[in-house]
Design a protein around this motif. Structure first.
Motif, PDB file in Angstrom:
ATOM      1  N   UNK A 374       0.855  -1.182   0.000  1.00 36.89           N
ATOM      2  CA  UNK A 374       0.000   0.000   0.000  1.00 36.89           C
ATOM      3  C   UNK A 374       0.894   1.236   0.000  1.00 36.89           C
ATOM      4  N   UNK A 375       0.500   2.257  -0.731  1.00 34.16           N
ATOM      5  CA  UNK A 375       1.268   3.496  -0.786  1.00 34.16           C
ATOM      6  C   UNK A 375       1.380   4.080   0.631  1.00 34.16           C
ATOM      7  N   UNK A 376       2.596   4.283   1.152  1.00 34.80           N
ATOM      8  CA  UNK A 376       2.756   4.812   2.516  1.00 34.80           C
ATOM      9  C   UNK A 376       2.053   6.152   2.712  1.00 34.80           C
ATOM     10  N   UNK A 377       2.001   6.980   1.687  1.00 39.52           N
ATOM     11  CA  UNK A 377       1.335   8.276   1.822  1.00 39.52           C
ATOM     12  C   UNK A 377      -0.167   8.101   2.021  1.00 39.52           C
ATOM     13  N   UNK A 378      -0.736   7.096   1.352  1.00 42.90           N
ATOM     14  CA  UNK A 378      -2.166   6.811   1.526  1.00 42.90           C
ATOM     15  C   UNK A 378      -2.432   6.331   2.944  1.00 42.90           C
ATOM     16  N   UNK A 379      -1.577   5.441   3.430  1.00 43.60           N
ATOM     17  CA  UNK A 379      -1.713   4.952   4.808  1.00 43.60           C
ATOM     18  C   UNK A 379      -1.528   6.085   5.820  1.00 43.60           C
ATOM     19  N   UNK A 380      -0.530   6.941   5.568  1.00 44.66           N
ATOM     20  CA  UNK A 380      -0.250   8.049   6.481  1.00 44.66           C
ATOM     21  C   UNK A 380      -1.429   9.001   6.559  1.00 44.66           C
ATOM     22  N   UNK A 381      -2.027   9.304   5.423  1.00 45.86           N
ATOM     23  CA  UNK A 381      -3.177  10.207   5.404  1.00 45.86           C
ATOM     24  C   UNK A 381      -4.328   9.639   6.225  1.00 45.86           C
ATOM     25  N   UNK A 382      -4.570   8.336   6.050  1.00 47.73           N
ATOM     26  CA  UNK A 382      -5.651   7.686   6.789  1.00 47.73           C
ATOM     27  C   UNK A 382      -5.349   7.687   8.295  1.00 47.73           C
ATOM     28  N   UNK A 383      -4.081   7.447   8.654  1.00 46.91           N
ATOM     29  CA  UNK A 383      -3.708   7.396  10.066  1.00 46.91           C
ATOM     30  C   UNK A 383      -3.852   8.761  10.733  1.00 46.91           C
ATOM     31  N   UNK A 384      -3.431   9.835  10.028  1.00 42.99           N
ATOM     32  CA  UNK A 384      -3.529  11.181  10.597  1.00 42.99           C
ATOM     33  C   UNK A 384      -4.993  11.583  10.744  1.00 42.99           C
ATOM     34  N   UNK A 385      -5.825  11.191   9.768  1.00 43.93           N
ATOM     35  CA  UNK A 385      -7.247  11.506   9.892  1.00 43.93           C
ATOM     36  C   UNK A 385      -7.855  10.826  11.123  1.00 43.93           C
ATOM     37  N   UNK A 386      -7.415   9.603  11.387  1.00 46.58           N
ATOM     38  CA  UNK A 386      -7.897   8.912  12.583  1.00 46.58           C
ATOM     39  C   UNK A 386      -7.452   9.632  13.845  1.00 46.58           C
ATOM     40  N   UNK A 388      -7.029  12.864  14.034  1.00 44.81           N
ATOM     41  CA  UNK A 388      -7.932  14.018  14.116  1.00 44.81           C
ATOM     42  C   UNK A 388      -9.257  13.600  14.744  1.00 44.81           C
ATOM     43  N   UNK A 389      -9.748  12.432  14.337  1.00 49.49           N
ATOM     44  CA  UNK A 389     -11.014  11.936  14.894  1.00 49.49           C
ATOM     45  C   UNK A 389     -10.897  11.738  16.404  1.00 49.49           C
ATOM     46  N   UNK A 390      -9.828  11.092  16.836  1.00 54.15           N
ATOM     47  CA  UNK A 390      -9.648  10.829  18.263  1.00 54.15           C
ATOM     48  C   UNK A 390      -9.535  12.136  19.056  1.00 54.15           C
ATOM     49  N   UNK A 430      -5.104  19.738  18.081  1.00 50.15           N
ATOM     50  CA  UNK A 430      -5.964  19.662  16.910  1.00 50.15           C
ATOM     51  C   UNK A 430      -5.406  20.511  15.771  1.00 50.15           C
ATOM     52  N   UNK A 431      -4.969  21.738  16.116  1.00 51.23           N
ATOM     53  CA  UNK A 431      -4.437  22.631  15.087  1.00 51.23           C
ATOM     54  C   UNK A 431      -3.193  22.026  14.431  1.00 51.23           C
ATOM     55  N   UNK A 432      -2.280  21.494  15.244  1.00 52.47           N
ATOM     56  CA  UNK A 432      -1.049  20.910  14.696  1.00 52.47           C
ATOM     57  C   UNK A 432      -1.352  19.699  13.813  1.00 52.47           C
TER      58      UNK A 432
END
Length: 621
Positions: A374-386, A388-390, A430-432
């Motif tokens: 899996x593209x690491x950038x795709x995984x990273x984006x998903x992880x950072x969004x999670x 943000x959710x938390x 959250x801002x960071x």
């Protein structure tokens, strides 16, 4: 034709005797994909099992190859080999030195199953290939390695069926149903040896049809002019094509899955198919309409989460005004209609932009292709969004507690400033996190790192369909299967299908087509083509198929350009439907799903088995 009933009546008039008590026939289904998932035939056989067990009971058995990895999960041995006809022959083969496993297939219905371990006999492949040439003039020179495995497995099947037929075939009515060329060498042998077994052969896709259609334009226009032997040599599949052809000619009953493929059989086999056996599924109907609609909403929300993680890092849009389209299947760019789908989506994008619609389409392309990861950038984006959710959930909890306390204790009835309830730590975190996540890069069109560029990625680059913000059609090319262990989706493929709005499968070569059928049984509108078995079946089944949410692209008569226009129009009309109309269409699609349940479609198989027995001069009870 003199029937057995008429003969019995005549004999009773001359001699007063008691008629012989007839036993229920025995049925064996034989395939490379029994307890061995490779492609669509596994789905056909596995999904049909409960219906077959209901009809045949303990007189039904499946035969396939033994592979330890799958057998460990799907196979349960039966210790008492004397408890059935099939087990006793297994015991005899074991005494002859063969590695044979007998038990239950751990799928719904738990049928009896015989698995043949051919690997220790591969050293005999040259002798067996020599016999194949001597007996049937089937050349295996320069054949792929799979042919060696198939021939050795075929020899074990031949031994089993010969022992079975000679032991029970003279007193019992026995049917052996062979699926595809991978087990067909045994059929050729037992028919040559006159083993007392009735035979049915089903081709799910002709070997030559798949090769030629994927490589030459105007396949159907040229079909009747092809020389099967020349084409087999040209594509290097002479052994496979000859085994398939000879099995088709020697079996008692020849069947295929659609009228489309039946035309190929006439050309490549030199024999007209006796029957068409359409494919089905186990259909789960819901007591109330809202139940499957609720599942659509549930799984659509999961797809929303993926879309946010994949796209919203770069830009966002209204998810409430978003439609999810998808296509899936084996990676055959032309045969599966991926080329036509992409061309039509390009035109759809232009239509939506020109019309000034604010609807967004996300097109998922799900197919298996070689990848590194899996593209690491795709995984990273998903992880950072999670993350943000938390963070948001933590802030939500903190604000909620402070707001309740303030509301209960403060005499001021105005809504307080909620910012005062959030700690500086959470505001900065959250801002960071948001600043880290946001980017000006375009969202990736491919979720994985491909080992090499392919026709899909080349088309997207050539047409500049690279997920620009102004484009109304977005692309997610996912070159792997969807599964619960997949970190991007975390759901079953069937759940993903339920969460989408439209399945798009305008295949050029598709003997049947399970992907659009899987949409129908889950209440999702779908696009197919009249060159697919499923599409052709729908045209014959009902005139108003579009009203129930099944759209058929005309690929028999229309040119590629005209078919692309038709598909773009179908999708544009779907986009412009209002939500209520789409809900009603999903209801209508779900309502016709029962037609494709195996409890209804099994009757086609019953007819094939009846005919095979009658052609040996017997009738089935």
């Amino acid at each position: 034709m003199v029937t057995s009933k008429k003969l019995r009546k005549e004999s009773e008039e001359t001699v007063s005797i008691q008629p012989r008590e007839q036993k229920k026939p025995l049925l064996m289904e034989i395939a490379w994909e029994v307890c061995n998932q490779v492609g669509g035939i596994y789905t056909v056989i596995r999904s049909k099992v409960p219906s077959m067990v209901e009809e045949w009971g303990e007189n039904y058995c499946l035969i396939g190859p033994y592979f330890q990895n799958t057998a460990m999960v799907e196979f349960e041995p039966i210790e008492d080999l004397e408890e059935s006809y099939f087990g006793r022959i297994v015991k005899r083969m074991q005494e002859m030195g063969y590695e044979v496993h007998y038990g239950r297939w751990l799928v719904t219905g738990k049928p009896r199953i015989v698995l043949l371990d051919f690997k220790n006999l591969l050293y005999k492949s040259n002798d067996l290939k020599h016999n194949l040439w001597n007996r049937h003039q089937i050349s295996t020179l320069n054949a792929e390695a799979l042919v060696d495995q198939v021939i050795v497995l075929g020899e074990m099947i031949r031994v089993f069926l010969t022992e079975f037929g000679e032991t029970y075939g003279h007193k019992n009515d026995v049917v052996a149903h062979f699926h595809e060329w991978m087990v067909a060498s045994a059929l050729i042998d037992i028919r040559t040896d006159n083993v007392p077994i009735s035979t049915v052969f089903t081709t799910h896709a002709t070997m030559l049809g798949r090769y030629i259609a994927g490589n030459e334009p105007d396949f159907y226009e040229k079909l009747r002019y092809y020389n099967w032997e020349y084409e087999a040599q040209h594509y290097g599949v002479e052994a496979q094509a000859k085994i398939e052809r000879f099995a088709a000619q020697k079996c008692h009953v020849l069947t295929t899955v659609s009228d489309v493929t039946a035309k190929e059989c006439e050309v490549f086999f030199g024999r007209t198919c006796d029957l068409i056996l359409p494919n089905g599924l186990n259909v789960t109907r819901f007591a109330a309409t809202h139940e499957f609609q609720n599942l659509h909403l549930k799984y659509k929300e999961k797809i929303h989460q993926f879309v946010m993680g994949h796209f919203f890092q770069s830009y966002s849009w209204d998810l409430d005004n978003t439609l999810y389209f998808f296509t899936s299947g084996r990676y055959e760019f032309r045969n599966k209609g991926y080329d036509l789908t992409l061309e039509a989506l390009k035109r759809l994008n232009f239509k939506i932009v020109q019309a000034g619609l604010d609807t967004t389409i996300v097109m998922f392309i799900i197919t298996k292709n070689p990848v590194y990861s899996i593209n690491p950038e795709v995984l990273q984006s998903r992880a950072v969004m999670e993350e943000i959710r938390e963070t948001c959930e933590a802030i939500e909890k903190q604000v909620g507690e402070h707001l309740f306390h303030s509301s209960a204790s403060d005499e001021n009835h105005n809504l307080p400033d909620l910012n005062e309830f959030v700690d500086e730590y959470w505001r900065l975190r959250l801002r960071r996190t948001i600043q880290t996540w946001k980017t000006k890069k375009l969202p990736h069109t491919v979720t994985h790192l491909l080992k090499q560029e392919d026709d899909i990625t080349n088309y997207l680059k050539y047409t500049n369909l690279l997920n620009h913000q102004q484009d109304r059609v977005k692309f997610v090319y996912h070159p792997d299967f969807i599964s619960p262990t997949n970190p991007l989706f975390g759901m079953e493929y069937s759940q993903f299908v339920r969460g989408c709005h439209l399945g798009v499968f305008p295949s050029y070569y598709e003997p049947w087509g399970y992907t659009p059928l899987e949409c129908v049984v889950r209440g999702i509108p779908t696009v197919t083509s009249d060159l697919s078995g499923f599409g052709d079946f729908m045209i014959q089944l009902m005139k108003d198929y579009e009203s129930v949410g099944v759209y058929v692209v005309d690929r028999k008569e229309k040119s590629y350009d005209e078919a692309a226009d038709q598909l773009a129009d179908i999708m544009f009309n779907f986009v412009t439907m209002n939500r209520r109309d789409r809900i009603m269409q999903r209801n209508r699609v779900e309502n016709i799903s029962e037609i494709f349940d195996w409890t209804n479609l099994r009757s086609y198989y019953d007819t094939a088995h009846d005919l095979a027995l009658k052609r040996k001069g017997v009738t089935r009870l």
